[in-house]
Design an enzyme around this catalytic site. Structure first.
Site, PDB file in Angstrom:
ATOM      1  N   HIS A 123       0.875  -1.180   0.000  1.00 37.01           N
ATOM      2  CA  HIS A 123       0.000   0.000   0.000  1.00 37.01           C
ATOM      3  C   HIS A 123       0.913   1.231   0.000  1.00 37.01           C
ATOM      4  O   HIS A 123       2.024   1.177   0.549  1.00 37.01           O
ATOM      5  CB  HIS A 123      -0.822  -0.055   1.286  1.00 37.01           C
ATOM      6  CG  HIS A 123      -1.892   0.979   1.409  1.00 37.01           C
ATOM      7  ND1 HIS A 123      -1.628   2.269   1.806  1.00 37.01           N
ATOM      8  CD2 HIS A 123      -3.223   0.916   1.215  1.00 37.01           C
ATOM      9  CE1 HIS A 123      -2.756   2.951   1.844  1.00 37.01           C
ATOM     10  NE2 HIS A 123      -3.751   2.151   1.492  1.00 37.01           N
ATOM     11  N   ASP A 200       3.150  -4.815   8.105  1.00 37.22           N
ATOM     12  CA  ASP A 200       1.912  -4.054   7.956  1.00 37.22           C
ATOM     13  C   ASP A 200       0.759  -5.051   8.055  1.00 37.22           C
ATOM     14  O   ASP A 200       0.525  -5.833   7.126  1.00 37.22           O
ATOM     15  CB  ASP A 200       1.935  -3.329   6.598  1.00 37.22           C
ATOM     16  CG  ASP A 200       0.627  -2.612   6.304  1.00 37.22           C
ATOM     17  OD1 ASP A 200      -0.355  -2.821   7.038  1.00 37.22           O
ATOM     18  OD2 ASP A 200       0.589  -1.848   5.317  1.00 37.22           O
ATOM     19  N   GLN A 203      -4.433  -5.465   6.827  1.00 32.02           N
ATOM     20  CA  GLN A 203      -5.436  -6.359   6.226  1.00 32.02           C
ATOM     21  C   GLN A 203      -5.359  -7.767   6.805  1.00 32.02           C
ATOM     22  O   GLN A 203      -5.948  -8.691   6.238  1.00 32.02           O
ATOM     23  CB  GLN A 203      -5.226  -6.424   4.692  1.00 32.02           C
ATOM     24  CG  GLN A 203      -5.374  -5.116   3.979  1.00 32.02           C
ATOM     25  CD  GLN A 203      -6.807  -4.587   3.996  1.00 32.02           C
ATOM     26  OE1 GLN A 203      -7.761  -5.301   4.280  1.00 32.02           O
ATOM     27  NE2 GLN A 203      -6.958  -3.310   3.686  1.00 32.02           N
ATOM     28  N   LYS A 226     -10.399  -1.044  10.272  1.00 34.36           N
ATOM     29  CA  LYS A 226     -10.485  -2.180   9.338  1.00 34.36           C
ATOM     30  C   LYS A 226     -10.792  -3.479  10.070  1.00 34.36           C
ATOM     31  O   LYS A 226     -10.855  -4.542   9.473  1.00 34.36           O
ATOM     32  CB  LYS A 226      -9.175  -2.327   8.571  1.00 34.36           C
ATOM     33  CG  LYS A 226      -8.937  -1.169   7.589  1.00 34.36           C
ATOM     34  CD  LYS A 226      -7.644  -1.363   6.858  1.00 34.36           C
ATOM     35  CE  LYS A 226      -7.161  -0.098   6.200  1.00 34.36           C
ATOM     36  NZ  LYS A 226      -7.886   0.231   4.968  1.00 34.36           N
ATOM     37  N   CYS A 364      -4.631   2.387  -3.744  1.00 27.56           N
ATOM     38  CA  CYS A 364      -3.381   2.879  -3.132  1.00 27.56           C
ATOM     39  C   CYS A 364      -2.235   1.903  -3.346  1.00 27.56           C
ATOM     40  O   CYS A 364      -1.401   1.714  -2.451  1.00 27.56           O
ATOM     41  CB  CYS A 364      -3.556   3.139  -1.638  1.00 27.56           C
ATOM     42  SG  CYS A 364      -4.603   4.536  -1.286  1.00 27.56           S
TER      43      CYS A 364
END
Ligand code: PMP
Length: 406
Positions: A123, A200, A203, A226, A364
């Site tokens: 991202h 990261d 997600q 999220k 993104c």
């Protein structure tokens, strides 16, 4: 135990609404998820009953809110299995967490000629902060390539290390195509080269268990919104011994110990990295979201979403002129596709008229789109409150869109 989907859908009030006079089908969960009543009610309770600024108050409500905020930190610690509460830094979100590390860790440990490794499926939030750090320091960004299915090439990754590599920063799950990366292996390999790793998890955390000790991650970042929690709150996990050595990033109240006009000394962890009034209501809401996910059952959620992904993949694959992107062996419930001769944006607008929310564009992740030679995709990202019936409606809406543009 299987999920009780009717009960779950009842827990999310927004799912009852109509859009364009049609039942609302929400497939934009990778952008943000909807919130259950328990999260909305918990935050409502803060503002109605206990609201008070935290940490510095001696009065009754300040004490309650401080304890609720610190209890939320402990809930997050347990959720990701960190060793200490003070390894949990509350941030406004994933982007802020990455910027914190880029400025603090980056300022201390990255110099001219050094290198940072990221991957081809990041991202922008995990690209631009490193790019800017490299510009400030005269360092260089290296990129782990991927194959056409959307899987990282670990052999190539191993070759990227040099004596100047200072950090590896990769996503656990790609927001644009759903690939799940072998982050445990990536961390092991990086540690063999003596290099620290940021994961990261924006997600990842909402789709299954994350155990930062098992992964041996040095940093792990994610966003509350999220994972069925509020906006404006997120988490940076960092190993105690690494955070202890990092200089402050933002400065001001709360993060200080002693201030005079001559010299300031800084507070201990985690407060040293939480300058200003933190989003305590958000943190308390995030803890409520974690409680909700755990009560629902993360294993059951993952199994249900896997079934939805397989069903949706079959449905969409049968459509002539539709091409799915992201065929990694291990992937989460994201269906990213393009339609022959129809711009994703036009398709998204038509699909919206059916009451179905999908996202269109580059998500993104422009470098990933360039890698595939496409200008963007239509993305349906599924959550455990979605149903097969909604996927049938998506299929029908896509078929009608193709007919319309013929
Ligand atoms: N990384 C990934 C993989 C993401 O999906 C996102 C959000 N789309 C981000 C980072 C940025 O998260 P936020 O906007 O909540 O800071």
């Amino acid at each position: 135990m299987a999920l009780d989907i009717n009960k779950i859908r009842n827990d999310f009030p927004i799912l009852k609404r109509q859009v364009h006079n049609k039942p609302f089908a929400y497939f934009d969960n990778a952008a943000t998820t909807q919130k259950p009543n328990s999260v909305i009610d918990r935050m409502d309770k803060v503002y109605r009953e206990t609201n008070s600024n935290i940490h510095r108050g001696v009065h009754y409500l300040s004490d309650i809110t401080t304890r609720d905020f610190e209890a939320a930190r402990d809930t997050v610690r347990r959720f990701i299995n960190a060793r200490h509460d003070h390894e949990i830094i509350f941030t406004p979100g994933t982007t802020s967490g990455i910027n914190l590390v880029a400025f603090s860790f980056g300022e201390r440990y990255v110099s001219e000629g050094d290198e940072i490794i990221i991957s081809a499926m990041e991202h922008h939030a995990n690209i631009v902060p490193w790019q800017m750090l490299c510009e400030r320091k005269g360092a260089r960004l290296r990129v782990i390539p991927m194959n056409d299915k959307g899987e990282l090439l670990l052999d190539e990754f191993d070759k990227l290390f040099t004596s100047g590599t200072r950090l590896v920063s990769v996503t656990q799950v790609a927001n644009s195509i759903g690939s799940v990366n072998p982050v445990k292996q990536i961390i092991e390999l990086s540690h063999r080269h003596g290099v620290k790793v940021l994961i990261d998890g924006a997600q990842a955390v909402q789709h299954g268990y994350v155990d930062v000790q098992e992964l041996d991650a040095d940093f792990y970042v994610f966003s509350g919104h999220k994972m069925y929690g509020p906006t404006g709150i997120g988490v940076l996990y960092g190993k105690e011994e690494i955070l202890e050595e990092m200089p402050p990033y933002q400065t001001g109240g709360e993060m200080v110990d002693n201030v005079s006009f001559e010299k300031t000394t800084f507070n201990r962890l985690p407060f040293r990295f939480e300058a200003g009034t933190p989003n305590y209501t958000g943190a308390i809401g995030l803890a409520a979201a974690i409680d909700y996910l755990e009560a629902t059952g993360l294993d059951d959620i993952a199994a249900y979403e896997k079934d939805l992904l397989e069903y949706g993949t079959r449905q969409l694959s049968e459509i002539d002129g539709l091409h799915l992107y992201g065929r990694a062996k291990d992937k989460i419930s994201i269906l990213s596709f393009v339609l022959d001769d129809i711009h994703p944006f036009d398709a998204g607008m038509v699909i919206d008229k059916h009451g179905i929310a999908v996202r269109t564009g580059t998500h993104c992740a422009q470098p990933l789109m360039d890698r595939f030679g496409i200008r963007g995709t239509i993305r349906a990202s599924l959550a455990f409150y979605n149903t097969r019936e909604e996927l049938d409606r998506l299929r029908e809406a896509v078929e009608k869109t193709i007919q319309m543009f013929k």
